[in-house]
Scaffold this motif. Structure first.
Motif, mmCIF file in Angstrom:
data_model
loop_
_atom_site.group_PDB
_atom_site.id
_atom_site.type_symbol
_atom_site.label_atom_id
_atom_site.label_comp_id
_atom_site.label_asym_id
_atom_site.label_seq_id
_atom_site.Cartn_x
_atom_site.Cartn_y
_atom_site.Cartn_z
ATOM 1 N N LEU A 45 0.811 -1.218 0.000
ATOM 2 C CA LEU A 45 0.000 0.000 0.000
ATOM 3 C C LEU A 45 0.845 1.268 0.000
ATOM 4 O O LEU A 45 0.293 2.361 -0.094
ATOM 5 C CB LEU A 45 -0.935 0.011 1.216
ATOM 6 N N LEU A 46 2.158 1.121 0.116
ATOM 7 C CA LEU A 46 3.061 2.277 0.096
ATOM 8 C C LEU A 46 3.898 2.246 -1.173
ATOM 9 O O LEU A 46 4.579 1.261 -1.449
ATOM 10 C CB LEU A 46 3.989 2.260 1.323
ATOM 11 N N PHE A 48 6.626 3.910 -1.912
ATOM 12 C CA PHE A 48 8.059 4.130 -1.728
ATOM 13 C C PHE A 48 8.745 3.061 -0.887
ATOM 14 O O PHE A 48 9.927 3.177 -0.594
ATOM 15 C CB PHE A 48 8.312 5.507 -1.102
ATOM 16 N N ALA A 49 8.035 2.028 -0.501
ATOM 17 C CA ALA A 49 8.621 0.953 0.314
ATOM 18 C C ALA A 49 7.931 -0.358 -0.031
ATOM 19 O O ALA A 49 6.971 -0.390 -0.805
ATOM 20 C CB ALA A 49 8.462 1.262 1.793
ATOM 21 N N ASN A 50 8.426 -1.419 0.555
ATOM 22 C CA ASN A 50 7.837 -2.739 0.319
ATOM 23 C C ASN A 50 7.513 -3.391 1.665
ATOM 24 O O ASN A 50 8.159 -4.355 2.074
ATOM 25 C CB ASN A 50 8.806 -3.607 -0.493
ATOM 26 N N PRO A 51 6.486 -2.874 2.367
ATOM 27 C CA PRO A 51 6.188 -3.390 3.701
ATOM 28 C C PRO A 51 5.496 -4.754 3.709
ATOM 29 O O PRO A 51 5.366 -5.359 4.765
ATOM 30 C CB PRO A 51 5.270 -2.317 4.294
ATOM 31 N N LYS A 52 5.082 -5.280 2.545
ATOM 32 C CA LYS A 52 4.440 -6.590 2.545
ATOM 33 C C LYS A 52 5.424 -7.698 2.908
ATOM 34 O O LYS A 52 5.019 -8.799 3.247
ATOM 35 C CB LYS A 52 3.759 -6.872 1.201
ATOM 36 N N GLU A 53 6.719 -7.386 2.876
ATOM 37 C CA GLU A 53 7.748 -8.355 3.265
ATOM 38 C C GLU A 53 7.895 -8.449 4.783
ATOM 39 O O GLU A 53 8.562 -9.353 5.271
ATOM 40 C CB GLU A 53 9.098 -7.969 2.644
ATOM 41 N N LEU A 54 7.313 -7.495 5.509
ATOM 42 C CA LEU A 54 7.402 -7.527 6.974
ATOM 43 C C LEU A 54 6.580 -8.677 7.530
ATOM 44 O O LEU A 54 5.525 -9.040 6.988
ATOM 45 C CB LEU A 54 6.882 -6.220 7.574
ATOM 46 N N ILE A 55 7.031 -9.226 8.629
ATOM 47 C CA ILE A 55 6.262 -10.253 9.334
ATOM 48 C C ILE A 55 5.223 -9.512 10.183
ATOM 49 O O ILE A 55 5.563 -8.578 10.917
ATOM 50 C CB ILE A 55 7.190 -11.106 10.217
ATOM 51 N N PHE A 56 3.955 -9.944 10.077
ATOM 52 C CA PHE A 56 2.906 -9.205 10.773
ATOM 53 C C PHE A 56 3.079 -9.253 12.289
ATOM 54 O O PHE A 56 2.870 -8.263 12.974
ATOM 55 C CB PHE A 56 1.521 -9.716 10.381
ATOM 56 N N PHE A 57 3.448 -10.416 12.796
ATOM 57 C CA PHE A 57 3.663 -10.522 14.235
ATOM 58 C C PHE A 57 5.145 -10.632 14.516
ATOM 59 O O PHE A 57 5.756 -11.595 14.057
ATOM 60 C CB PHE A 57 2.932 -11.755 14.807
ATOM 61 N N PRO A 58 5.799 -9.716 15.131
ATOM 62 C CA PRO A 58 5.358 -8.543 15.889
ATOM 63 C C PRO A 58 5.493 -7.208 15.138
ATOM 64 O O PRO A 58 4.913 -6.219 15.568
ATOM 65 C CB PRO A 58 6.292 -8.545 17.090
ATOM 66 N N GLN A 59 6.277 -7.148 14.018
ATOM 67 C CA GLN A 59 6.550 -5.855 13.397
ATOM 68 C C GLN A 59 5.289 -5.165 12.873
ATOM 69 O O GLN A 59 5.089 -3.965 13.074
ATOM 70 C CB GLN A 59 7.552 -5.990 12.239
ATOM 71 N N GLY A 60 4.435 -5.891 12.182
ATOM 72 C CA GLY A 60 3.224 -5.299 11.615
ATOM 73 C C GLY A 60 2.278 -4.782 12.679
ATOM 74 O O GLY A 60 1.675 -3.717 12.523
ATOM 75 N N ILE A 61 2.156 -5.539 13.768
ATOM 76 C CA ILE A 61 1.275 -5.107 14.859
ATOM 77 C C ILE A 61 1.809 -3.825 15.490
ATOM 78 O O ILE A 61 1.045 -2.883 15.748
ATOM 79 C CB ILE A 61 1.133 -6.222 15.918
ATOM 80 N N ILE A 62 3.111 -3.788 15.723
ATOM 81 C CA ILE A 62 3.716 -2.594 16.333
ATOM 82 C C ILE A 62 3.562 -1.389 15.409
ATOM 83 O O ILE A 62 3.227 -0.285 15.862
ATOM 84 C CB ILE A 62 5.205 -2.845 16.662
#
Length: 181
Positions: A45-46, A48-62
């Motif tokens: 959804l961004l 300028f970045a690729n946040p779909k590669e982040l692990i939802f728990f814990p980084q996405g939740i935070i």
């Protein structure tokens, strides 16, 4: 008549710093929230970045939590600017022998805050200057019953010479003593 009444305007929450922080917190909060949502749905959804590669728990939740918190804070500051909380004026009236302090508060039955003090109950004009990490430079209305009513708005500290000059002018206008607190 003009020499008997003095009115000092007070800027409320409509200051440059609040506009800056509202914008900064909104953009940052929206970015964090979209990054957190992107990590959950695995959709970018961004741009300028690729946040779909982040692990939802814990980084996405935070990131979702911080984004929500930042957006909430920016909306709160925006609402206080819309209502112009803290704005008003100080009126020093020698013909009525009164000092009126008028401020805007939050909406409700006590939206307009009006404090009135007879000149005979005022002991002096006080200045408090404290330096350090959180410097404070405030002019007070010192009453005979030992209460100290702040007259200056909450804002970026003015120069010491400007504060002293303003306090001296006010003390001279009201024919009161000037004291250091």
């Amino acid at each position: 008549m003009q020499k008997e009444i003095r009115q000092d305007k007070i800027v409320g929450s409509r200051r440059f710093s609040n506009y800056f922080w509202t914008f900064f917190l909104f953009i940052g909060g929206l970015s964090f929230l979209l990054a957190g949502i992107s990590s959950y749905f695995k959709v970018n959804l961004l741009p300028f970045a690729n946040p779909k590669e982040l692990i939802f728990f814990p980084q996405g939740i935070i990131m979702t939590f911080y984004g929500t918190l930042s957006l909430s804070l920016s909306i709160y500051i925006l609402i206080t600017m819309f209502w112009d909380i803290g704005s008003g004026y100080n009126e020093y009236n020698k013909t009525e022998n009164l000092v009126k302090i008028v401020r805007k508060g939050f909406p409700g039955k006590n939206r307009e805050i009006l404090l009135t003090y007879p000149l005979v109950n005022i002991r002096s004009i006080g200045i408090k200057i404290s330096e350090g990490l959180n410097p404070k430079r405030i002019i007070y209305l010192c009453l005979k019953d030992e209460r100290k009513i702040p007259l200056t708005p909450v804002q970026e500290p003015t120069t010491i010479s400007d504060l002293e000059e303003e306090a001296a002018d006010l003390a001279k206008f009201l024919n009161l003593q000037l004291e250091n607190l």
